[in-house]
Design a protein around this motif. Sequence first.
Motif, PDB file in Angstrom:
ATOM      1  N   VAL A   1       0.843  -1.202   0.000  1.00 34.03           N
ATOM      2  CA  VAL A   1       0.000   0.000   0.000  1.00 34.03           C
ATOM      3  C   VAL A   1       0.878   1.252   0.000  1.00 34.03           C
ATOM      4  CG1 VAL A   1      -1.631   1.359   1.366  1.00 34.03           C
ATOM      5  CG2 VAL A   1      -1.982  -1.105   1.103  1.00 34.03           C
ATOM      6  N   GLU A   2       1.920   1.225   0.807  1.00 39.16           N
ATOM      7  CA  GLU A   2       2.830   2.373   0.882  1.00 39.16           C
ATOM      8  C   GLU A   2       3.576   2.560  -0.438  1.00 39.16           C
ATOM      9  OE1 GLU A   2       6.621   3.885   3.622  1.00 39.16           O
ATOM     10  OE2 GLU A   2       5.290   2.282   4.330  1.00 39.16           O
ATOM     11  N   ARG A   3       4.011   1.459  -1.035  1.00 32.64           N
ATOM     12  CA  ARG A   3       4.712   1.522  -2.315  1.00 32.64           C
ATOM     13  C   ARG A   3       3.810   2.076  -3.416  1.00 32.64           C
ATOM     14  NH1 ARG A   3       6.355  -3.489  -1.870  1.00 32.64           N
ATOM     15  NH2 ARG A   3       5.246  -4.280  -3.675  1.00 32.64           N
ATOM     16  N   ALA A   4       2.557   1.627  -3.406  1.00 32.08           N
ATOM     17  CA  ALA A   4       1.595   2.101  -4.404  1.00 32.08           C
ATOM     18  C   ALA A   4       1.364   3.598  -4.253  1.00 32.08           C
ATOM     19  CB  ALA A   4       0.280   1.337  -4.258  1.00 32.08           C
ATOM     20  N   SER A   5       1.261   4.042  -3.017  1.00 33.06           N
ATOM     21  CA  SER A   5       1.058   5.472  -2.774  1.00 33.06           C
ATOM     22  C   SER A   5       2.215   6.297  -3.317  1.00 33.06           C
ATOM     23  CB  SER A   5       0.891   5.736  -1.272  1.00 33.06           C
ATOM     24  OG  SER A   5      -0.226   5.031  -0.760  1.00 33.06           O
ATOM     25  N   GLY A   6       3.389   5.702  -3.321  1.00 33.28           N
ATOM     26  CA  GLY A   6       4.579   6.400  -3.808  1.00 33.28           C
ATOM     27  C   GLY A   6       4.545   6.696  -5.296  1.00 33.28           C
ATOM     28  N   VAL A   7       3.694   5.988  -6.047  1.00 29.83           N
ATOM     29  CA  VAL A   7       3.581   6.259  -7.487  1.00 29.83           C
ATOM     30  C   VAL A   7       2.204   6.826  -7.827  1.00 29.83           C
ATOM     31  CG1 VAL A   7       5.283   4.502  -8.100  1.00 29.83           C
ATOM     32  CG2 VAL A   7       2.856   3.886  -8.009  1.00 29.83           C
ATOM     33  N   GLY A   8       1.521   7.352  -6.817  1.00 33.82           N
ATOM     34  CA  GLY A   8       0.255   8.025  -7.059  1.00 33.82           C
ATOM     35  C   GLY A   8      -0.962   7.126  -7.117  1.00 33.82           C
ATOM     36  N   ILE A   9      -0.840   5.896  -6.618  1.00 38.07           N
ATOM     37  CA  ILE A   9      -1.967   4.967  -6.593  1.00 38.07           C
ATOM     38  C   ILE A   9      -2.479   4.848  -5.168  1.00 38.07           C
ATOM     39  CG2 ILE A   9      -2.644   2.545  -6.898  1.00 38.07           C
ATOM     40  CD1 ILE A   9      -0.622   2.343  -9.159  1.00 38.07           C
ATOM     41  N   ASP A  10      -3.790   4.997  -4.983  1.00 34.40           N
ATOM     42  CA  ASP A  10      -4.395   4.853  -3.654  1.00 34.40           C
ATOM     43  C   ASP A  10      -4.465   3.364  -3.330  1.00 34.40           C
ATOM     44  OD1 ASP A  10      -5.953   4.750  -1.372  1.00 34.40           O
ATOM     45  OD2 ASP A  10      -7.325   6.325  -2.023  1.00 34.40           O
ATOM     46  N   GLY A  11      -3.425   2.869  -2.686  1.00 33.72           N
ATOM     47  CA  GLY A  11      -3.327   1.447  -2.414  1.00 33.72           C
ATOM     48  C   GLY A  11      -4.445   0.920  -1.540  1.00 33.72           C
ATOM     49  N   SER A  12      -4.836   1.680  -0.535  1.00 31.16           N
ATOM     50  CA  SER A  12      -5.898   1.231   0.382  1.00 31.16           C
ATOM     51  C   SER A  12      -7.214   1.064  -0.359  1.00 31.16           C
ATOM     52  CB  SER A  12      -6.062   2.237   1.521  1.00 31.16           C
ATOM     53  OG  SER A  12      -4.900   2.280   2.325  1.00 31.16           O
ATOM     54  N   ALA A  13      -7.547   2.030  -1.198  1.00 31.30           N
ATOM     55  CA  ALA A  13      -8.796   1.961  -1.962  1.00 31.30           C
ATOM     56  C   ALA A  13      -8.752   0.809  -2.957  1.00 31.30           C
ATOM     57  CB  ALA A  13      -9.044   3.277  -2.687  1.00 31.30           C
ATOM     58  N   LEU A  14      -7.597   0.623  -3.588  1.00 34.99           N
ATOM     59  CA  LEU A  14      -7.454  -0.438  -4.577  1.00 34.99           C
ATOM     60  C   LEU A  14      -7.567  -1.810  -3.908  1.00 34.99           C
ATOM     61  CD1 LEU A  14      -6.945  -0.229  -7.652  1.00 34.99           C
ATOM     62  CD2 LEU A  14      -4.575  -0.851  -7.198  1.00 34.99           C
ATOM     63  N   LEU A  15      -6.975  -1.939  -2.733  1.00 37.33           N
ATOM     64  CA  LEU A  15      -7.034  -3.203  -1.997  1.00 37.33           C
ATOM     65  C   LEU A  15      -8.473  -3.528  -1.604  1.00 37.33           C
ATOM     66  CD1 LEU A  15      -5.436  -5.540  -0.730  1.00 37.33           C
ATOM     67  CD2 LEU A  15      -5.177  -4.128   1.328  1.00 37.33           C
ATOM     68  N   ALA A  16      -9.204  -2.509  -1.159  1.00 34.22           N
ATOM     69  CA  ALA A  16     -10.610  -2.723  -0.788  1.00 34.22           C
ATOM     70  C   ALA A  16     -11.422  -3.163  -1.999  1.00 34.22           C
ATOM     71  CB  ALA A  16     -11.190  -1.438  -0.194  1.00 34.22           C
ATOM     72  N   GLU A  17     -11.154  -2.550  -3.151  1.00 37.46           N
ATOM     73  CA  GLU A  17     -11.854  -2.921  -4.381  1.00 37.46           C
ATOM     74  C   GLU A  17     -11.506  -4.357  -4.788  1.00 37.46           C
ATOM     75  OE1 GLU A  17     -12.415  -1.365  -9.003  1.00 37.46           O
ATOM     76  OE2 GLU A  17     -11.219  -0.196  -7.580  1.00 37.46           O
ATOM     77  N   TYR A  18     -10.248  -4.707  -4.645  1.00 40.47           N
ATOM     78  CA  TYR A  18      -9.784  -6.052  -4.997  1.00 40.47           C
ATOM     79  C   TYR A  18     -10.466  -7.101  -4.120  1.00 40.47           C
ATOM     80  CZ  TYR A  18      -6.368  -9.806  -5.967  1.00 40.47           C
ATOM     81  OH  TYR A  18      -5.770 -10.972  -6.328  1.00 40.47           O
ATOM     82  N   GLU A  19     -10.552  -6.843  -2.830  1.00 41.31           N
ATOM     83  CA  GLU A  19     -11.183  -7.791  -1.920  1.00 41.31           C
ATOM     84  C   GLU A  19     -12.676  -7.937  -2.232  1.00 41.31           C
ATOM     85  OE1 GLU A  19      -9.946  -6.092   1.801  1.00 41.31           O
ATOM     86  OE2 GLU A  19      -8.223  -7.455   1.960  1.00 41.31           O
ATOM     87  N   THR A  20     -13.306  -6.834  -2.652  1.00 37.64           N
ATOM     88  CA  THR A  20     -14.711  -6.890  -3.067  1.00 37.64           C
ATOM     89  C   THR A  20     -14.876  -7.765  -4.305  1.00 37.64           C
ATOM     90  OG1 THR A  20     -15.195  -4.696  -2.148  1.00 37.64           O
ATOM     91  CG2 THR A  20     -16.684  -5.518  -3.849  1.00 37.64           C
ATOM     92  N   LEU A  21     -13.948  -7.633  -5.230  1.00 40.04           N
ATOM     93  CA  LEU A  21     -13.996  -8.431  -6.461  1.00 40.04           C
ATOM     94  C   LEU A  21     -13.723  -9.912  -6.177  1.00 40.04           C
ATOM     95  CD1 LEU A  21     -12.189  -5.961  -8.885  1.00 40.04           C
ATOM     96  CD2 LEU A  21     -14.587  -6.690  -9.007  1.00 40.04           C
ATOM     97  N   LEU A  22     -12.821 -10.197  -5.254  1.00 41.05           N
ATOM     98  CA  LEU A  22     -12.577 -11.586  -4.868  1.00 41.05           C
ATOM     99  C   LEU A  22     -13.865 -12.216  -4.321  1.00 41.05           C
ATOM    100  CD1 LEU A  22      -9.090 -11.296  -3.101  1.00 41.05           C
ATOM    101  CD2 LEU A  22      -9.574 -12.516  -5.240  1.00 41.05           C
TER     102      LEU A  22
END
Length: 352
Positions: free
Chosen positions: A315-336
């Motif tokens: 999540v921290e690494r993703a934030s470093g390139v402008g990606i909201d890692g927390s939001a993306l992870l939540a979306e991914y878990e919803t899709l799973l």
Amino acid sequence: MKPHKIKRIALSAAAICLAAATAVSAETKLILGEAGPNRGARAAALQHFVDEVTARTDGEVVIDVQWGGALFKANAAVGSIADGVADLGTIISVYFPQEMVGYGIADLPVVNADAWVGMRATDDLMRSSDTIQANLANQNLVYLGTFTTSAVNIGCKDVAIRTVDDINGLKIRGVGAYGDTFRDFGANMVPMSIYDAYQGLDTGLLDCSQGYSYAVGALKQEEVMTSYTLLNWGQVGALGVFMNKDVYDGLDPAIQAAMADAGVAMADKLGELITADNAAAVEKMLMAGVEVIELSTAERDKLVVQGAQYVDAWVERASGVGIDGSALLAEYETLLAKYAEERDTQGYPWTR
């Protein structure tokens, strides 16, 4: 021969040449670079993608696959595709943790052990996330479809992992966040490729090796294993097909849509193949006398809790390139959860 017959023959030849030239010009030939060999479930799924693209475009697009790293090695895929060495090709995220950080979500040690569910959730996320698409576009890349190595498990010789406490002190070959989590539980990590694990187990350099059921069968590792623990944990799923954006943007929208549909079909095909291969490999282990152990949910959850720090690091690494890692992870878990429910209510696509 009479002059008018010569003229008629010449005109007919010209018409044939013109028709042939028109047919050639209507066909788009794309070059695909693949670092792996043309064998196994993933190769079959990739060939399925290639055939589907041609079928879905009524023969307008033909893809020539260059297997075995003929165009570029796995660790050079991103630059090679972006620079046009190939029009499209396979990228393995672990070689490009910064460039492929968004895609790397599919490698995280979250509860995600079903190959088809994981692939379809990853595929959905990669297509629906504007942020990931923009990040790829900045690298002159477009996502087309995904693979997976399937569920991470662990095979051992002369020892057995029934609880996480059993990991302590063992010499283990492990990779990624899964290997890091084994280390956290006291494993002595041994740097070794999965292809060398047979010898490592046989000679005692390894007690256990992280791997995947079909790979155990393909590499005949059941011959040197005495136990195999199904972790019911996660998988390594950040490897897939990407395309040079300049080439992609030059295609007709209908062809772009056909390639996207072929990418989804590729995940379904690999899901079918790898699910069958994994089941066959476990049966092969049982026949060889290997004890197959299923880790309890309570013990598996200890791995998940310990591995959460590596999810946080992503999540921290993703934030470093402008990606909201927390939001993306939540979306991914919803899709799973979405695709797990689809599997439970409708079955797998190949069984419907």
